[in-house]
Design an enzyme around this catalytic site. Structure first.
Site, PDB file in Angstrom:
ATOM      1  CG  HIS A   1      -2.770  -4.240   8.127  1.00 47.48           C
ATOM      2  ND1 HIS A   1      -3.029  -5.455   7.544  1.00 47.48           N
ATOM      3  CD2 HIS A   1      -3.814  -3.441   7.781  1.00 47.48           C
ATOM      4  CE1 HIS A   1      -4.164  -5.404   6.881  1.00 47.48           C
ATOM      5  NE2 HIS A   1      -4.653  -4.180   7.001  1.00 47.48           N
TER       6      HIS A   1
ATOM      7  CD  GLU B   1      -3.563  -0.035   1.258  1.00 50.30           C
ATOM      8  OE1 GLU B   1      -3.483   1.027   1.894  1.00 50.30           O
ATOM      9  OE2 GLU B   1      -4.644  -0.553   0.937  1.00 50.30           O
TER      10      GLU B   1
END
Length: 425
Positions: A260, A40
């Site tokens: 995360h 990402e």
């Protein structure tokens, strides 16, 4: 030492993105990591910042370009990256679901061939599978299953002369999920995490975990993984340490590094003597293929535990066959749904087209002419959209699914042949 981290770096959307990129770069610049796998990193500028701020300790880097936004995959390395490959997936979300945006990322699996010493190479695979947005009605399950199988096949096809293969990334799959099982067992890799208590997403101390998520599951989920396998019979790779290296919040800040948790694995790679090689090869000869089955509620099961000698992972043929069979079933259900969607889109398009033709002949007073013209434009736009979704896009989705399904069938046939031959012997 390998480290994986999901950045959560969507421009204009991700909270605290610019500050977090700097904080992540500072952390990576400590020199505690040899190879870093990031997901990402959607902004090229963020990629440049990460590379520039870490180039003294991680001088080698590769950013995988793909799709509209880029694949989001970045690899930083202490050792030379001598070659790279990017393999895009045939199915990767839906372009019209802008709120999910996976399609715009052009997702796939990236390979970096890394030279760790003279004539010794490690293959680092970086991947970010399609997200699961609705656990009760998961429209992307087929996509993740096909992406997992495709990635496993890609790893198998590109192992070459590498002594160790490492797959790191956000797989959006928990242990026990079908896509997790396919990715792990078809690639014949090992999960470096041996604990069921570790979570990497929706953790209670993470700043970006919502109260709703904690109410549903206070323990979080483990969907970020590092798998490994060594295929050189002259070396042994073993997991020395597995941990979540970063604190829940950035020190002195209110936010976390990402939504995360980062995952870190320390691998020990050692040369084997001839006596050790002979012993390990001998120990690999045992039967581990009985009573294997797959259930969607319990995940993949086997009569015996996952077999490993500590050197090579010993593939369980019947387990692989069970997982592929379930994957084929998922694809077949998806193909039937695509057929129903195609009929629905075409019917709606024809219905609205007939209505549009009637509207063309309908007399309208001057006062309502502008509104009527806008209504006709909207109707015509919906007709074009339905025709596109029912024809071109439906074919793209069908062919992508068929590509993965037929590849699974071929792999299944090969496994069945090997199984029959093993019993014939």
């Amino acid at each position: 030492m390998s480290r994986g981290l999901y950045i959560r770096g969507i421009p204009f959307i991700s909270s605290d993105r610019s500050a977090r990129i700097i904080d992540i770069a500072i952390q990576l610049n400590t020199g505690n990591y040899d190879i870093v796998s990031l997901q990402e990193v959607w902004s090229e500028n963020d990629s440049r910042i990460l590379q520039n701020m870490t180039k003294k300790v991680l001088p080698y880097a590769h950013y995988f370009y793909s799709g509209v936004m880029g694949s989001g995959l970045l690899v930083l390395s202490k050792f030379p990256i001598v070659s790279t490959i990017f393999h895009g997936w045939t199915v990767n979300g839906y372009f019209h679901r802008i709120q999910h945006a996976d399609w715009f990322g052009g997702k796939g699996v990236g390979l970096c061939r890394i030279r760790v010493e003279n004539d010794r190479y490690v293959h680092l695979y970086n991947a970010h599978l399609h997200a699961e947005y609705n656990i009760k009605n998961d429209d992307y399950k087929t996509h993740r299953v096909l992406q997992a199988f495709d990635t496993a096949q890609f790893i198998d096809a590109t192992r070459g002369d590498s002594m160790v293969q490492v797959l790191a990334g956000d797989f959006n799959a928990k242990p026990g999920d079908l896509s997790y099982g396919i990715l792990l067992h078809i690639s014949e890799m090992r999960d470096t995490c041996s604990s069921e208590l570790i979570a990497t997403y929706e953790c209670k101390d993470n700043a970006y975990t919502s109260k709703a998520a904690l109410a549903k599951n206070s323990t979080g989920q483990r969907i970020d993984h590092i798998f490994m396998r060594n295929s050189d019979d002259k070396v042994k790779a073993s997991v020395m340490e597995y941990k979540l290296p970063l604190p829940p919040r950035v020190p002195g800040k209110r936010y976390s590094y990402s939504d995360h948790e980062a995952v870190q694995v320390k691998l020990k790679i050692e040369e084997l003597q001839e006596a050790d090689i002979t012993r390990l090869i001998k120990n690999n000869h045992y039967n581990c293929r009985r009573n294997v089955y797959y259930t969607t509620s319990n995940g993949f099961k086997a009569a015996s535990e996952k077999n490993t000698t500590g050197h090579f992972y010993v593939a369980d043929t019947l387990l692989q066959m069970a997982l592929i069979n379930e994957g084929i079933t998922v694809c077949e259900r998806h193909l039937k749904q695509l057929h129903r969607d195609r009929i629905a889109y075409i019917c709606v398009a024809l219905f609205l087209l007939i209505g549009f033709l009637f509207m063309s002949e309908f007399p309208v007073t001057y006062v309502y002419r502008t509104i009527f013209i806008l209504l006709k434009l909207v109707t015509f736009g919906i007709v074009l959209y339905c025709l596109f979704m029912g024809t071109l896009w439906n074919l793209i989705e069908r062919h992508g699914t068929m590509s993965g399904k037929t590849a699974m069938e071929i792999k299944l046939g090969g496994l069945q042949l090997a199984e029959r031959e093993s019993y014939a012997i």
